[in-house]
Write a protein that holds these residues in place. Sequence first.
Motif, PDB file in Angstrom:
ATOM      1  N   ALA A  58      10.852  37.152  14.759  1.00  0.00           N
ATOM      2  CA  ALA A  58      11.765  37.936  15.500  1.00  0.00           C
ATOM      3  C   ALA A  58      13.231  37.746  15.142  1.00  0.00           C
ATOM      4  O   ALA A  58      14.099  38.549  14.861  1.00  0.00           O
ATOM      5  N   ASP A  59      13.321  36.200  14.823  1.00  0.00           N
ATOM      6  CA  ASP A  59      14.776  35.780  14.734  1.00  0.00           C
ATOM      7  C   ASP A  59      15.050  35.666  13.245  1.00  0.00           C
ATOM      8  O   ASP A  59      16.067  34.785  13.029  1.00  0.00           O
ATOM      9  N   GLY A  60      14.127  36.018  12.534  1.00  0.00           N
ATOM     10  CA  GLY A  60      14.224  35.844  11.120  1.00  0.00           C
ATOM     11  C   GLY A  60      13.586  34.352  10.386  1.00  0.00           C
ATOM     12  O   GLY A  60      13.785  33.941   9.388  1.00  0.00           O
ATOM     13  N   ALA A  61      12.960  33.564  11.597  1.00  0.00           N
ATOM     14  CA  ALA A  61      12.098  32.520  10.891  1.00  0.00           C
ATOM     15  C   ALA A  61      10.982  32.763  10.180  1.00  0.00           C
ATOM     16  O   ALA A  61      10.166  34.085  10.336  1.00  0.00           O
ATOM     17  N   LEU A  62      10.627  31.951   9.354  1.00  0.00           N
ATOM     18  CA  LEU A  62       9.243  32.139   8.248  1.00  0.00           C
ATOM     19  C   LEU A  62       8.236  31.856   9.282  1.00  0.00           C
ATOM     20  O   LEU A  62       7.120  32.402   8.876  1.00  0.00           O
ATOM     21  N   LEU A  63       8.286  30.872   9.993  1.00  0.00           N
ATOM     22  CA  LEU A  63       6.972  30.378  10.840  1.00  0.00           C
ATOM     23  C   LEU A  63       7.665  30.110  12.076  1.00  0.00           C
ATOM     24  O   LEU A  63       8.828  29.549  12.518  1.00  0.00           O
ATOM     25  N   GLY A  64       6.759  30.468  13.193  1.00  0.00           N
ATOM     26  CA  GLY A  64       7.370  30.106  14.643  1.00  0.00           C
ATOM     27  C   GLY A  64       6.077  29.434  15.352  1.00  0.00           C
ATOM     28  O   GLY A  64       4.956  29.663  14.774  1.00  0.00           O
ATOM     29  N   ALA A  65       6.278  28.501  16.176  1.00  0.00           N
ATOM     30  CA  ALA A  65       5.084  27.679  16.993  1.00  0.00           C
ATOM     31  C   ALA A  65       5.553  27.644  18.481  1.00  0.00           C
ATOM     32  O   ALA A  65       6.870  27.515  18.795  1.00  0.00           O
ATOM     33  N   GLU A  66       4.263  27.785  19.158  1.00  0.00           N
ATOM     34  CA  GLU A  66       4.451  27.633  20.690  1.00  0.00           C
ATOM     35  C   GLU A  66       3.567  26.532  21.123  1.00  0.00           C
ATOM     36  O   GLU A  66       2.390  26.653  20.882  1.00  0.00           O
ATOM     37  N   ARG A  67       3.976  25.505  21.760  1.00  0.00           N
ATOM     38  CA  ARG A  67       3.320  24.540  22.083  1.00  0.00           C
ATOM     39  C   ARG A  67       2.335  24.771  23.327  1.00  0.00           C
ATOM     40  O   ARG A  67       2.821  25.641  24.173  1.00  0.00           O
ATOM     41  N   LEU A  68       1.134  24.330  23.103  1.00  0.00           N
ATOM     42  CA  LEU A  68       0.218  24.664  24.134  1.00  0.00           C
ATOM     43  C   LEU A  68       0.052  23.577  25.118  1.00  0.00           C
ATOM     44  O   LEU A  68       0.168  22.402  24.873  1.00  0.00           O
ATOM     45  N   GLN A  69      -0.609  23.889  26.294  1.00  0.00           N
ATOM     46  CA  GLN A  69      -0.858  22.969  27.064  1.00  0.00           C
ATOM     47  C   GLN A  69      -2.083  21.960  26.942  1.00  0.00           C
ATOM     48  O   GLN A  69      -2.870  22.569  26.026  1.00  0.00           O
ATOM     49  N   ALA A  70      -2.120  20.918  27.111  1.00  0.00           N
ATOM     50  CA  ALA A  70      -3.296  19.996  26.520  1.00  0.00           C
ATOM     51  C   ALA A  70      -4.651  20.076  27.266  1.00  0.00           C
ATOM     52  O   ALA A  70      -5.184  19.212  27.779  1.00  0.00           O
ATOM     53  N   ASP A  71      -4.926  21.384  27.657  1.00  0.00           N
ATOM     54  CA  ASP A  71      -6.242  21.495  28.422  1.00  0.00           C
ATOM     55  C   ASP A  71      -7.222  22.265  27.355  1.00  0.00           C
ATOM     56  O   ASP A  71      -7.571  23.249  27.318  1.00  0.00           O
ATOM     57  N   TRP A  72      -7.431  21.139  26.537  1.00  0.00           N
ATOM     58  CA  TRP A  72      -8.227  21.737  25.131  1.00  0.00           C
ATOM     59  C   TRP A  72      -9.687  22.489  25.456  1.00  0.00           C
ATOM     60  O   TRP A  72      -9.831  23.530  24.862  1.00  0.00           O
ATOM     61  N   PRO A  73     -10.460  21.871  26.438  1.00  0.00           N
ATOM     62  CA  PRO A  73     -11.990  22.429  26.748  1.00  0.00           C
ATOM     63  C   PRO A  73     -11.509  23.966  27.206  1.00  0.00           C
ATOM     64  O   PRO A  73     -12.355  24.713  26.654  1.00  0.00           O
ATOM     65  N   ALA A  74     -10.682  24.217  27.894  1.00  0.00           N
ATOM     66  CA  ALA A  74     -10.283  25.410  28.691  1.00  0.00           C
ATOM     67  C   ALA A  74      -9.966  26.524  27.576  1.00  0.00           C
ATOM     68  O   ALA A  74     -10.225  27.616  27.392  1.00  0.00           O
ATOM     69  N   ILE A  75      -9.164  25.922  26.527  1.00  0.00           N
ATOM     70  CA  ILE A  75      -8.650  26.706  25.532  1.00  0.00           C
ATOM     71  C   ILE A  75      -9.724  27.263  24.590  1.00  0.00           C
ATOM     72  O   ILE A  75      -9.864  28.401  24.391  1.00  0.00           O
ATOM     73  N   ILE A  76     -10.679  26.195  24.311  1.00  0.00           N
ATOM     74  CA  ILE A  76     -11.934  26.718  23.449  1.00  0.00           C
ATOM     75  C   ILE A  76     -12.818  27.586  24.295  1.00  0.00           C
ATOM     76  O   ILE A  76     -13.533  28.444  23.745  1.00  0.00           O
ATOM     77  N   ALA A  77     -12.981  27.525  25.533  1.00  0.00           N
ATOM     78  CA  ALA A  77     -13.864  28.197  26.212  1.00  0.00           C
ATOM     79  C   ALA A  77     -13.144  29.647  26.475  1.00  0.00           C
ATOM     80  O   ALA A  77     -13.898  30.661  26.764  1.00  0.00           O
ATOM     81  N   ALA A  78     -11.899  29.606  26.290  1.00  0.00           N
ATOM     82  CA  ALA A  78     -11.349  31.024  26.424  1.00  0.00           C
ATOM     83  C   ALA A  78     -11.149  31.912  25.214  1.00  0.00           C
ATOM     84  O   ALA A  78     -10.654  32.898  24.903  1.00  0.00           O
ATOM     85  N   LEU A  79     -11.992  31.450  23.908  1.00  0.00           N
ATOM     86  CA  LEU A  79     -11.817  32.044  22.673  1.00  0.00           C
ATOM     87  C   LEU A  79     -12.802  33.288  22.442  1.00  0.00           C
ATOM     88  O   LEU A  79     -12.191  34.226  21.624  1.00  0.00           O
TER      89      LEU A  79
END
Length: 370
Positions: A54-75
């Motif tokens: 939205a600010d004109g960047a070509l790529l933006g990234a948002e850091r995620l919490q290191a709760d990897w099993p919970a992220i995969i389970a939420a997909l």
Amino acid sequence: MPSPSELTPRSTDSIAGEFARLRREKKARHRDIATELNISEGELIAAHAGLSLADGALLGAERLQADWPAIIAALEPLGEVMALTRNVSCVHEKTGVYRNASHNHHVGLVLGGDIDLRVFYRQWVHGFAVSELTEKVGDKEVQRSLQFFDAAGHAVHKIFLKPQSDLAAYEALVTRFADDDQEPGIAVTAPAPAPVELPDAQIDVAGFRAAWADLRDTHEFFTLLKKYSVSRLQGLRLAEARFVQQLDKACVLDLLNDAARENVSIMAFVGNAGMIQIHSGPVQKIAVMGPWINILDARFNLHLREDHVASAWVVRKPTVDGLVTSVELFDEKGDTIVMFFGERKPGAHELCEWRNIVEKAQQEYELCAA
């Protein structure tokens, strides 16, 4: 060995600016841009933390919490997405839904049918939700993904949204797992050195061979290698000839073409230290593009650097269901590139059609070597 970033320190602003230039000028892929900038791919993505399209960047990234099993389970609510796992020599892309995710301590499973994964969470250190402005046939569109990296900044797994994915579910997941720290950049460490292989003379070869002959399940093989302190490739060299034979390292193209022509369902395993991704089913469209051998099917793509293959082997393991046959490719360092099996389930015998294809490849190698 120092990490790339230790060799050439760069500010995150510099990385983001160079990324935008190289992406526009060369249409280069992330991995290639990171190599040109002498940094890891994880550092490339992390440099864009806090930036927004939205600010004109070509790529933006948002850091995620290191709760990897919970992220995969939420997909699962995201619906169909594309899972991507790669190593230096092979890329495995599979479209499907992340179902039946589970984990036991640092090891996870996803057994959703099309998406079939073995996850080693100890290797997962950084994760980002990534949005990138791309061009497709002259139109600009936003590509959204979740990308995960190890301590050295090497990619272990990526998940890309497809047009049929549930965007609202994706945004809800990112909001739920967003980390409080959104400062750009990550600290990376040098990759761990490869274990030193013991000399063959120090291996209990007789015991190793006897234990191989007594295998009852393919999943026991890793334990067998560990028990006798042998690397996978060393184990193949030391095995009995009835279980292991070498193939022409260029065998894979004929192997895949035969499987496609005869409509034989195969399994393709591609992995790195943090993930193994598996395809099960037939393959149809096989294409060669420069050094790459490609499977280009609607829901499964595989891209293999044939020039990276240093050796190829037929491997047979005894099980309660009979012998299970694989074709395994290794690079010059002795690392596994990809493994192919005939599709099977526990309790079922191996496909005769797969065995026939492998035996044909073996016979052709023996004729050429004679």
